[in-house]
Design a protein around this motif. Structure first.
Motif, PDB file in Angstrom:
ATOM      1  N   CYS A 145      -9.234  -0.575   0.918  1.00 38.71           N
ATOM      2  CA  CYS A 145      -9.188   0.050   2.190  1.00 38.71           C
ATOM      3  C   CYS A 145     -10.215   0.513   2.680  1.00 38.71           C
ATOM      4  O   CYS A 145     -11.242   1.050   1.818  1.00 38.71           O
ATOM      5  CB  CYS A 145      -8.155   0.985   1.693  1.00 38.71           C
ATOM      6  SG  CYS A 145      -7.825   2.397   3.384  1.00 38.71           S
ATOM      7  N   LEU A 165       0.686  -1.106  -0.028  1.00 41.14           N
ATOM      8  CA  LEU A 165      -0.173   0.074   0.080  1.00 41.14           C
ATOM      9  C   LEU A 165       1.041   1.380  -0.025  1.00 41.14           C
ATOM     10  O   LEU A 165       1.838   1.538   0.748  1.00 41.14           O
ATOM     11  CB  LEU A 165      -1.140  -0.002   1.078  1.00 41.14           C
ATOM     12  CG  LEU A 165      -1.579  -1.391   1.551  1.00 41.14           C
ATOM     13  CD1 LEU A 165      -2.533  -1.015   2.827  1.00 41.14           C
ATOM     14  CD2 LEU A 165      -2.420  -1.900   0.235  1.00 41.14           C
ATOM     15  N   ASN A 188       2.376  -1.737   4.595  1.00 38.93           N
ATOM     16  CA  ASN A 188       1.844  -0.461   4.223  1.00 38.93           C
ATOM     17  C   ASN A 188       3.223   0.410   4.460  1.00 38.93           C
ATOM     18  O   ASN A 188       3.598   0.566   5.482  1.00 38.93           O
ATOM     19  CB  ASN A 188       1.078  -0.042   5.633  1.00 38.93           C
ATOM     20  CG  ASN A 188       0.698   1.573   5.440  1.00 38.93           C
ATOM     21  OD1 ASN A 188       0.981   2.277   4.532  1.00 38.93           O
ATOM     22  ND2 ASN A 188      -0.240   1.965   6.305  1.00 38.93           N
ATOM     23  N   TRP A 194      -7.990  -2.480   6.330  1.00 38.29           N
ATOM     24  CA  TRP A 194      -8.175  -3.212   5.224  1.00 38.29           C
ATOM     25  C   TRP A 194      -9.400  -4.178   5.550  1.00 38.29           C
ATOM     26  O   TRP A 194      -9.703  -4.624   6.631  1.00 38.29           O
ATOM     27  CB  TRP A 194      -7.012  -4.075   5.008  1.00 38.29           C
ATOM     28  CG  TRP A 194      -6.868  -4.746   3.755  1.00 38.29           C
ATOM     29  CD1 TRP A 194      -7.444  -5.829   3.125  1.00 38.29           C
ATOM     30  CD2 TRP A 194      -6.510  -3.764   2.663  1.00 38.29           C
ATOM     31  NE1 TRP A 194      -7.326  -5.681   1.782  1.00 38.29           N
ATOM     32  CE2 TRP A 194      -7.048  -4.451   1.290  1.00 38.29           C
ATOM     33  CE3 TRP A 194      -6.234  -2.391   2.328  1.00 38.29           C
ATOM     34  CZ2 TRP A 194      -6.666  -3.975  -0.049  1.00 38.29           C
ATOM     35  CZ3 TRP A 194      -6.086  -1.813   1.021  1.00 38.29           C
ATOM     36  CH2 TRP A 194      -6.369  -2.551  -0.205  1.00 38.29           C
ATOM     37  N   VAL A 219      -2.083   0.200  -4.813  1.00 33.87           N
ATOM     38  CA  VAL A 219      -1.708  -1.024  -4.295  1.00 33.87           C
ATOM     39  C   VAL A 219      -0.544  -1.698  -5.449  1.00 33.87           C
ATOM     40  O   VAL A 219      -1.085  -1.758  -6.551  1.00 33.87           O
ATOM     41  CB  VAL A 219      -2.837  -2.091  -4.336  1.00 33.87           C
ATOM     42  CG1 VAL A 219      -2.613  -3.357  -3.678  1.00 33.87           C
ATOM     43  CG2 VAL A 219      -4.073  -1.468  -3.230  1.00 33.87           C
ATOM     44  N   HIS A 277      -4.059   2.277   6.868  1.00 34.14           N
ATOM     45  CA  HIS A 277      -4.999   1.873   6.005  1.00 34.14           C
ATOM     46  C   HIS A 277      -5.859   0.676   6.597  1.00 34.14           C
ATOM     47  O   HIS A 277      -5.463  -0.654   6.813  1.00 34.14           O
ATOM     48  CB  HIS A 277      -4.554   1.182   4.644  1.00 34.14           C
ATOM     49  CG  HIS A 277      -3.961   2.493   4.119  1.00 34.14           C
ATOM     50  ND1 HIS A 277      -4.371   3.623   3.357  1.00 34.14           N
ATOM     51  CD2 HIS A 277      -2.446   2.425   3.692  1.00 34.14           C
ATOM     52  CE1 HIS A 277      -3.520   4.250   2.729  1.00 34.14           C
ATOM     53  NE2 HIS A 277      -2.509   3.935   2.860  1.00 34.14           N
ATOM     54  N   MET A 302      -7.569   2.892  -3.974  1.00 38.61           N
ATOM     55  CA  MET A 302      -7.220   1.818  -3.154  1.00 38.61           C
ATOM     56  C   MET A 302      -8.315   0.443  -2.994  1.00 38.61           C
ATOM     57  O   MET A 302      -8.779   0.304  -1.913  1.00 38.61           O
ATOM     58  CB  MET A 302      -6.859   2.147  -1.721  1.00 38.61           C
ATOM     59  CG  MET A 302      -5.761   1.285  -1.117  1.00 38.61           C
ATOM     60  SD  MET A 302      -5.006   1.944   0.300  1.00 38.61           S
ATOM     61  CE  MET A 302      -3.506   2.186  -0.210  1.00 38.61           C
TER      62      MET A 302
END
Ligand code: C2O
Ligand code: CU
Length: 570
Positions: free
Chosen positions: A553, A452, A494, A502, A469, A500, A563
């Motif tokens: 995310c 990320l 990350n 997830w 990503v 983030h 994302m």
């Protein structure tokens, strides 16, 4: 020092070094030799600091350092070799060359990131050589060296070519055949949710919102394990359309509510009927997945609770949300009788982490993300951090004295007057809480790594600074393809400077490790987890729910800014 702080320090060192060398060059141009030496010395120190952070990051994982080692590192070395020896005899061109080299290294990290690409490296070299040639033309002695011009032009041509052809990945197969609703039996619970613009009270004022049935949050949907839910979604006047996603409840794919993937968006005047069997007791929530960053923030969300067969004790839901800057819910005072079992279902429907603290009674974290924990020990004076989208169920027996729940220091629920300062309490680490159990599998059939980051995305109509990503942004992130029955390991790294949270749809993942340290507590089956800057999470799941699933995310503006990817079954 955590990897996250090294990432931040690295960025700072890179900025100071680049600015320092450029400043030293400018000072030298102005003929202020002693000042140029001083500024150059500071720049050299920052440059060496960046070399050190690069080494530290490479040791923490190649994902964190790749472009720093491969592109910024050689540029940094060239800068030191060219400008270092001129520190005591300052000259504009070597200092400015170092400034260009450090700037290029900084830009590669900030704009490009992971993974390294030949295109980025060549463009960085082209920029440095070109800027140096121009500088030489105006400030150097003698004609511009041929080599600088040749290198600049060759690198520019090769780099542009490489960048243009790189990563021509097939986008998400957004072709969606909406499958028919699976037979789930006669509905035993029916609800209708009508989305529409509304003016709702928040704190001491009225705010414009998007609401289900005119209220924020929308009506709480409550069912008992075994019920068949039928929820009719209608859209009165939300122009961008709505859907319902059952966050954390692993429904069949056709009921997942992702527009363009599992269904068409529901436009004003239209409706969509969701049906699924609610077998898993636990705390969940629902929200629109159409323009979800705006839709959820504006109020299109609500609680979904599936009770186990006999409901015991006092059951309270606390869906935390920030509506037009006002924290919800309004504080509630609810007296409970001493000895009563109480379950507080804490839900974070915002985009960022909240801190929850229960004062006045020892409690256990009975469940996280709808799954009961194994052997949760009593806790007191301990806070919990709930990621965006996540849920924690706190359970305790009501003492004879009042108990209060604080969210970010603000009282959200209490059973009577209490005042407690919870700000200094330690935070629970769920990875070491409760009792362990052997892993349910011993092999992994497939492995994916998601790195990320941020980066410039030039593929859309307008360039944007995307949340990426593996160097790509939605819809250009390759889908993860699995086969039914496979055990899939996901590694999430990350390397950005922000958290983030997830969230994989349709599956719960079992946490294996964080930063290489195995989880030692109760098995943690999560659907939402915070991957903080510099962290590496390893999780796994069984591919047992065929379809096409969003994997994104849950800081929804991030999801919207690239994302988001998809998990698909072959
Ligand atoms: Cu709660 Cu795809 O989201
Ligand atoms: Cu994010």
């Amino acid at each position: 020092m955590t990897t996250g702080s090294v990432l931040a320090f690295d960025l700072l060192a890179a900025i100071v070094a680049a600015a320092g060398w450029l400043g030293a060059g400018a000072t030298a141009v102005a003929g202020r030799r002693r000042a140029a030496t001083a500024v150059g010395a500071a720049a050299l120190a920052a440059t060496l600091a960046r070399a050190a952070t690069t080494i530290l990051l490479a040791r923490a994982g190649w994902w964190f350092a790749a472009e720093k080692v491969v592109i910024a590192g050689p540029l940094l070395l060239a800068a030191v070799l060219v400008a270092g020896p001129r520190l005591l005899r300052p000259a504009p061109v070597p200092f400015l060359f170092a400034g260009y080299a450090l700037t290029a290294g900084l830009l590669v990290t900030v704009l490009h990131g992971y993974p390294v690409s030949a295109g980025a490296g060549l463009l960085a070299v082209a920029g440095v050589a070109g800027a140096t040639a121009v500088t030489w033309r105006f400030l150097g002695s003698g004609p511009v060296p041929r080599t600088a011009v040749v290198v600049a032009v060759a690198a520019l041509v090769a780099g542009t070519g490489a960048a243009a052809t790189a990563g021509a990945v097939p986008g998400v197969p957004h072709a969606h055949q909406h499958r028919d609703v699976l037979p789930v039996g006669e509905p035993t619970q029916r609800f209708t949710l009508t989305a529409g613009t509304a003016v709702v009270p928040a704190g001491d004022r009225d705010v414009a919102a998007w609401a289900f049935n005119g209220q924020v949050p929308g009506p709480q949907l409550t069912a008992t394990a075994g019920d068949v839910l039928e929820v009719t979604l209608r859209n009165r006047d939300i122009g961008r359309g709505v859907t319902l996603h059952w966050h954390g409840y692993d429904v069949p794919n056709s009921q997942d509510g992702v527009p363009g993937v599992t269904q068409d968006v529901v436009l004003p005047g239209q409706e969509f009927v969701y049906r699924f069997r609610a077998d898993r007791a636990g705390t969940y929530w629902y929200h629109t997945h159409a323009a979800s960053d705006v839709g959820v923030r504006m109020g299109l969300y609500g609680v979904l609770v599936i009770h186990p067969k006999p409901v015991i004790g006092v059951d309270v839901t606390v869906p935390v949300h920030t509506l037009a800057g006002v924290p919800l819910p309004e504080p509630v005072v609810q007296p409970v009788a001493a000895g009563d079992p109480v379950r507080l279902r804490l839900i974070n429907t915002d985009d960022t982490t909240h801190r929850y603290a229960l004062a006045g009674a020892p409690f256990r974290v009975a469940a996280i993300d709808g799954s009961d924990l194994r052997g949760p020990a009593p806790l007191s004076e301990t806070a919990v951090l709930i990621p965006a989208g996540g849920r924690y169920d706190l359970a305790f027996a009501a003492p004879g004295t009042p108990v209060a729940l604080y969210v970010d220091g603000r009282m959200a629920w209490s059973s009577g007057p209490v005042s407690a300062a919870t700000g200094g309490w330690p935070v629970l680490d769920p990875l070491t809480y409760g009792t362990a159990e052997p892993l349910p599998w011993s092999r992994y059939d497939r492995e994916f790594t998601l790195v990320l980051d941020r980066g410039v995305d030039l593929r859309g109509l307008l360039p944007r600074y995307a949340h990426t990503v593996n160097g790509a942004a939605d819809p250009d992130i390759p889908s993860q393809v699995v086969r039914p029955g496979e055990i899939v390991e996901l590694r999430i790294v990350n390397r950005s400077l922000v958290v983030h949270p997830w969230h994989l749809h349709g599956h719960h993942v079992l946490v294996l490790s964080r930063d290489g340290r195995p989880a030692t507590g109760s098995p943690l089956w999560l659907d939402s987890f915070d991957v903080r800057p510099g962290e590496v999470w390893e999780v796994a799941f069984r591919a047992d729910n065929p379809g096409m699933w969003a994997n994104h995310c849950h800081n929804l503006p991030h999801a919207d800014a690239g994302m988001t990817l998809h998990l698909i079954y072959a």
